[in-house]
Design an enzyme around this catalytic site. Structure first.
Site, PDB file in Angstrom:
ATOM      1  NE  ARG A   1      -4.287  -1.409   0.229  1.00 48.86           N
ATOM      2  CZ  ARG A   1      -4.454  -2.455  -0.592  1.00 48.86           C
ATOM      3  NH1 ARG A   1      -3.544  -2.738  -1.499  1.00 48.86           N
ATOM      4  NH2 ARG A   1      -5.543  -3.202  -0.507  1.00 48.86           N
TER       5      ARG A   1
ATOM      6  CG  HIS B   1      -3.305  -0.913  -6.846  1.00 44.80           C
ATOM      7  ND1 HIS B   1      -3.709  -0.247  -5.714  1.00 44.80           N
ATOM      8  CD2 HIS B   1      -3.420  -2.232  -6.546  1.00 44.80           C
ATOM      9  CE1 HIS B   1      -4.062  -1.122  -4.771  1.00 44.80           C
ATOM     10  NE2 HIS B   1      -3.894  -2.346  -5.263  1.00 44.80           N
TER      11      HIS B   1
HETATM   12  P1  NDP Z   1      -1.829 -11.534   5.135  1.00 41.56           P
HETATM   13  O1  NDP Z   1      -2.754 -10.975   6.142  1.00 41.56           O
HETATM   14  O2  NDP Z   1      -2.033 -12.953   4.707  1.00 41.56           O
HETATM   15  O3  NDP Z   1      -0.329 -11.441   5.645  1.00 41.56           O
HETATM   16  C1  NDP Z   1       0.158 -10.349   6.311  1.00 41.56           C
HETATM   17  C2  NDP Z   1       1.588 -10.620   6.764  1.00 41.56           C
HETATM   18  O4  NDP Z   1       2.142  -9.408   7.293  1.00 41.56           O
HETATM   19  C3  NDP Z   1       1.673 -11.663   7.858  1.00 41.56           C
HETATM   20  O5  NDP Z   1       2.813 -12.455   7.672  1.00 41.56           O
HETATM   21  C4  NDP Z   1       1.833 -10.805   9.113  1.00 41.56           C
HETATM   22  O6  NDP Z   1       2.568 -11.417  10.154  1.00 41.56           O
HETATM   23  C5  NDP Z   1       2.643  -9.661   8.576  1.00 41.56           C
HETATM   24  N1  NDP Z   1       2.488  -8.485   9.441  1.00 41.56           N
HETATM   25  C6  NDP Z   1       1.359  -7.797   9.722  1.00 41.56           C
HETATM   26  N2  NDP Z   1       1.596  -6.784  10.561  1.00 41.56           N
HETATM   27  C7  NDP Z   1       2.924  -6.842  10.840  1.00 41.56           C
HETATM   28  C8  NDP Z   1       3.781  -6.067  11.658  1.00 41.56           C
HETATM   29  N3  NDP Z   1       3.321  -5.034  12.375  1.00 41.56           N
HETATM   30  N4  NDP Z   1       5.086  -6.416  11.700  1.00 41.56           N
HETATM   31  C9  NDP Z   1       5.562  -7.460  11.005  1.00 41.56           C
HETATM   32  N5  NDP Z   1       4.789  -8.232  10.206  1.00 41.56           N
HETATM   33  C10 NDP Z   1       3.487  -7.923  10.126  1.00 41.56           C
HETATM   34  O7  NDP Z   1      -1.870 -10.553   3.871  1.00 41.56           O
HETATM   35  P2  NDP Z   1      -1.713 -10.910   2.336  1.00 41.56           P
HETATM   36  O8  NDP Z   1      -0.420 -11.593   2.147  1.00 41.56           O
HETATM   37  O9  NDP Z   1      -2.919 -11.582   1.812  1.00 41.56           O
HETATM   38  O10 NDP Z   1      -1.693  -9.431   1.688  1.00 41.56           O
HETATM   39  C11 NDP Z   1      -0.714  -8.500   2.036  1.00 41.56           C
HETATM   40  C12 NDP Z   1      -1.049  -7.144   1.442  1.00 41.56           C
HETATM   41  O11 NDP Z   1      -0.780  -7.097   0.052  1.00 41.56           O
HETATM   42  C13 NDP Z   1      -2.507  -6.722   1.505  1.00 41.56           C
HETATM   43  O12 NDP Z   1      -2.865  -6.277   2.808  1.00 41.56           O
HETATM   44  C14 NDP Z   1      -2.571  -5.615   0.480  1.00 41.56           C
HETATM   45  O13 NDP Z   1      -2.270  -4.387   1.099  1.00 41.56           O
HETATM   46  C15 NDP Z   1      -1.461  -5.965  -0.488  1.00 41.56           C
HETATM   47  N6  NDP Z   1      -1.995  -6.318  -1.811  1.00 41.56           N
HETATM   48  C16 NDP Z   1      -1.613  -5.559  -2.892  1.00 41.56           C
HETATM   49  C17 NDP Z   1      -2.060  -5.884  -4.151  1.00 41.56           C
HETATM   50  C18 NDP Z   1      -1.589  -5.151  -5.354  1.00 41.56           C
HETATM   51  O14 NDP Z   1      -2.087  -5.397  -6.447  1.00 41.56           O
HETATM   52  N7  NDP Z   1      -0.622  -4.272  -5.248  1.00 41.56           N
HETATM   53  C19 NDP Z   1      -2.986  -7.001  -4.374  1.00 41.56           C
HETATM   54  C20 NDP Z   1      -3.283  -7.751  -3.181  1.00 41.56           C
HETATM   55  C21 NDP Z   1      -2.813  -7.390  -1.947  1.00 41.56           C
HETATM   56  P3  NDP Z   1       2.008 -12.707  10.915  1.00 41.56           P
HETATM   57  O15 NDP Z   1       2.200 -13.847   9.948  1.00 41.56           O
HETATM   58  O16 NDP Z   1       2.894 -12.824  12.051  1.00 41.56           O
HETATM   59  O17 NDP Z   1       0.556 -12.409  11.224  1.00 41.56           O
HETATM   60  C1  OXD Z   2      -5.892  -6.044  -2.804  1.00 44.00           C
HETATM   61  C2  OXD Z   2      -5.485  -5.146  -3.866  1.00 44.00           C
HETATM   62  O1  OXD Z   2      -5.743  -5.694  -1.633  1.00 44.00           O
HETATM   63  O2  OXD Z   2      -5.822  -5.431  -5.040  1.00 44.00           O
HETATM   64  O3  OXD Z   2      -6.351  -7.164  -3.109  1.00 44.00           O
HETATM   65  O4  OXD Z   2      -4.809  -4.150  -3.612  1.00 44.00           O
END
Ligand code: NDP
Ligand code: OXD
Length: 308
Positions: A223, A271
């Protein structure tokens, strides 16, 4: 009972066809053709305007068309029902494809060869072994873990940073605040795949950049709110960071006078890092909707206090 679809960025007809092919009797309604508000028991949404989901007396669940729910959680009027985020094989695969492409683009010096081409220079360097390139993934969730495994399959030295302890034989995982510095200290490429929460907003700032080795490259596919734009520009201009690929921005699109547009060491994509294909993603949505109808626990429910 009906499922309400609302998104300006997704193809409603494709979603309707995909959902109905799995559940022909599903009452699939597309905003603004809502019909009787009492019928709506679930909503499948991306970026609804604040207040759009209020006034549905029987709403029992919200299904996000995105993996990231930071936008939805900012809406103080969001009904207090289970919020399920998108977890889907097509979303995961397209993200891993993008991250692999971006890492290889940097590692194989594609930008340098493009500059050489335009300068009429023919100058090749024998590529290094991927094992000598340390790539760090911030966030080891649904998307981060698959990207990490994809990079490992190409031989990269993959490290990751997450909140909870995780152990893998081939990926070094660092944890929490105390693990951040050792995680960053040897990386050639840093990939941000974190959810945007109060704990991660602005995390890509000058303190993080200073801990990266000189010349390191940033890829942000999470993001725009993770990045402190001015800190990135300052680090690039001071010659510390070597470059960045940004797929996400605080304001999308960024204002046309934003320096990102013209910076020689920043690449931008609009994006598009990952996307879900309705024909695949509808399986998870319809399965969750059917759980809702049967009164069973839903999958991928967001922990609102944690923010992801
Ligand atoms: P998940 O919720 O599956 O994974 C999040 C990960 O981040 C987990 O490993 C979590 O740790 C870690 N995390 C969260 N908070 C912290 C913190 N404070 N410190 C350290 N680690 C942290 O998310 P996804 O993998 O499904 O998606 C990730 C992001 O990708 C989405 O939230 C979105 O913003 C972005 N995205 C972007 C897209 C694009 O097209 N550019 C498309 C889809 C998603 P833990 O395992 O310990 O909980
Ligand atoms: C998502 C994205 O969060 O597309 O899935 O950014």
């Amino acid at each position: 009972m009906a499922l309400l679809f609302k998104s300006d960025s997704d193809n409603a007809d494709r979603w309707r066809r995909a959902c109905l092919s799995l559940s022909p009797d599903l009452d699939f309604r597309v905003w603004p053709e809502i019909g009787r508000r009492e019928d709506i028991e679930a909503a499948l949404v991306w970026a609804p305007e604040s207040g759009a989901l209020t006034g549905f007396p029987n709403l029992k669940a919200i299904f996000s068309l995105g993996a990231g729910v930071d936008g939805l959680l900012q809406d103080r009027t969001l009904p207090d029902v289970p919020l399920c985020r998108m977890v889907d094989p097509s979303l995961t695969k397209t993200m891993s494809d993008f991250v692999l492409m971006a890492v290889l683009h940097r590692f194989r010096e594609v930008d340098r060869y493009a500059r050489d081409q335009h300068a009429g220079r023919w100058q090749f360097a024998i590529p290094r072994d991927t094992a000598d390139c340390a790539v760090g993934i911030m966030g080891l969730g649904e998307l981060g873990l698959d990207a990490a495994r994809t990079l490992r399959s190409r031989g990269f030295d993959v490290r990751a940073w997450a909140r909870s302890p995780r152990a893998f034989s081939d990926i070094r995982v660092f944890q929490d605040a105390e693990g951040l510095e050792p995680f960053l200290s040897e990386l050639e490429i840093l990939v941000c795949m974190l959810p945007l929460t109060s704990a991660t907003r602005g995390i890509l700032d000058k303190r993080v950049f200073e801990k990266l080795p000189k010349g390191a490259y940033l890829i942000n596919v999470a993001r725009g709110g993770h990045l402190v734009d001015d800190d990135l520009l300052a680090s690039l201009d001071a010659g510390h960071l070597g470059g960045a690929l940004l797929d996400v921005f605080e304001t999308e699109p960024p204002d046309l006078d934003h320096r990102f547009w013209r910076h020689p060491r920043i690449s931008m994509t609009p994006h598009v890092a990952s996307y879900c294909l309705p024909e695949i993603a509808a399986r998870g949505v319809v399965a969750n909707y059917e759980r809702l109808i049967r009164g069973e626990p839903l999958e991928h429910v967001v922990d609102r206090a944690r923010g992801y």
